[in-house]
Write an enzyme that holds these catalytic residues in place. Structure first.
Site, PDB file in Angstrom:
ATOM      1  CB  THR A 135      -0.961   0.019   1.199  1.00  0.00           C
ATOM      2  OG1 THR A 135      -0.228   0.024   2.430  1.00  0.00           O
ATOM      3  CG2 THR A 135      -1.875  -1.202   1.169  1.00  0.00           C
ATOM      4  CG  LEU A 168      -5.767   5.150  -1.178  1.00  0.00           C
ATOM      5  CD1 LEU A 168      -6.375   6.221  -0.277  1.00  0.00           C
ATOM      6  CD2 LEU A 168      -6.240   5.359  -2.612  1.00  0.00           C
ATOM      7  CG  HIS A 169      -2.862   2.275   4.145  1.00  0.00           C
ATOM      8  ND1 HIS A 169      -1.574   1.879   3.885  1.00  0.00           N
ATOM      9  CD2 HIS A 169      -2.765   3.403   4.899  1.00  0.00           C
ATOM     10  CE1 HIS A 169      -0.722   2.709   4.455  1.00  0.00           C
ATOM     11  NE2 HIS A 169      -1.417   3.636   5.073  1.00  0.00           N
ATOM     12  CG  ASP A 170      -8.429   0.505   4.705  1.00  0.00           C
ATOM     13  OD1 ASP A 170      -7.518  -0.305   4.968  1.00  0.00           O
ATOM     14  OD2 ASP A 170      -9.003   1.183   5.574  1.00  0.00           O
TER      15      ASP A 170
END
Length: 311
Positions: A194, A240-242
């Protein structure tokens, strides 16, 4: 093809909100059965309200939302208002939600869905794994109804809340251990992947240029979100992870990884919450997850911008 049955377990949180919007913008691919929330980025009352706000923003009041566990299994709750703001959705002016919260507890909903489904369900986990762990403890038979679990969490290298641990695993490492040890079809997308997906000024402008309430809200949240990570970790732009979890389910060709053996450190003060990955599993110690290592960041952001433009 039949849309994939999907449940999102999350702790909104800015990046959770963007992930939810991406799923809501993909009705041909997902039959979103419900959203379950857990304490994590902010306390449970806010994560449940924030999920409802995001569905309302996307004009999807039909998606049921269930509140789950208000604290980790054994530890006190750690939250991340410094990253997401006091409300969890800093940067967007969203009205109070009008869609009611479901009365059923998230764990009861998960048990019901996974034990009665005629088609295996995909579970996308975007926060601490408390809800799923409690579900597995109460009803191990849910495994028969799970197609796959794709989780945002963990790291092969350093963490983002301690030198050793990524936030979602650190918040409830004991729950993460339950999940990792459960023998589920598991894919881990952690910080190593990520952190490759950065919200550059150009990508932020593309979202703003959508000119829609969703585009403006997404850009507003992302403009605030992650600035501390940039300073703390020396990144070029906020990661930006999720949304990577939802992007993976939509476009697995944008990701690459390999089978590994995962374990979660639950003892000690220095390394609690660390994801320990053996990249060379054996017959005696077989792989228990696919771990994503590289991503096509440009492809992910192009997908995100294109889909959010449909809301």
């Amino acid at each position: 093809m039949r849309p994939r049955p999907l449940i999102i377990d999350c702790d909104p949180g800015v990046d959770d909100a963007i992930a939810i919007l991406l799923a809501l913008a993909s009705p041909a691919e997902f039959d979103l059965l419900g959203i379950t929330t857990v304490a994590g980025n902010v306390p449970l009352a806010l994560t449940a309200a924030n999920a409802r706000r995001i569905c309302q923003l996307a004009q999807r009041p039909d998606v049921p939302i269930y509140a789950g566990c208000p604290r980790p299994l054994l530890r006190s709750l750690t939250t991340a208002e410094d990253i997401h703001g006091a409300t969890g959705l800093q940067g967007a002016e969203l009205p109070e939600p009008t869609t009611p919260l479901q009365a059923q507890h998230a764990v009861a909903f998960l048990i019901e869905q996974f034990t009665t489904t005629p088609h295996p369900i995909t579970l996308a986990t975007l926060g601490p794994l408390t809800n799923l762990a409690v579900t597995l403890i109460q009803c191990p038979a849910i495994a028969q109804g799970i197609d796959q679990v794709v989780m945002m969490g963990g790291a092969l290298g350093g963490g983002n809340v301690t030198p050793a641990a990524e936030f979602n695993i650190y918040v409830d490492p004991h729950a993460a251990k339950v999940v990792v040890d459960a023998g589920l079809p598991l894919t881990m997308i952690g910080l190593d992947a990520t952190h490759q997906v950065m919200t550059t000024p150009e990508r932020l402008t593309a979202l703003e240029n959508l000119g829609t309430p969703v585009g403006k809200a997404a850009a507003g949240m992302l403009r605030y979100y992650g600035q501390l990570d940039v300073e703390r970790h020396g990144l070029a732009a906020p990661p930006l992870h999720d949304p990577c979890i939802i992007a993976y389910l939509l476009r697995p060709d944008l990701f690459s990884g390999r089978p590994m053996r995962l374990a979660i450190e639950t003892e000690g003060s220095l390394c609690i919450g660390r994801t320990v990955a053996n990249a060379y599993p054996t017959a005696a110690v077989p792989a228990n997850a696919t771990v994503i290592q590289t991503v096509d960041a440009e492809g992910i952001y192009a997908l995100l911008t294109e889909r959010l433009g449909k809301l």
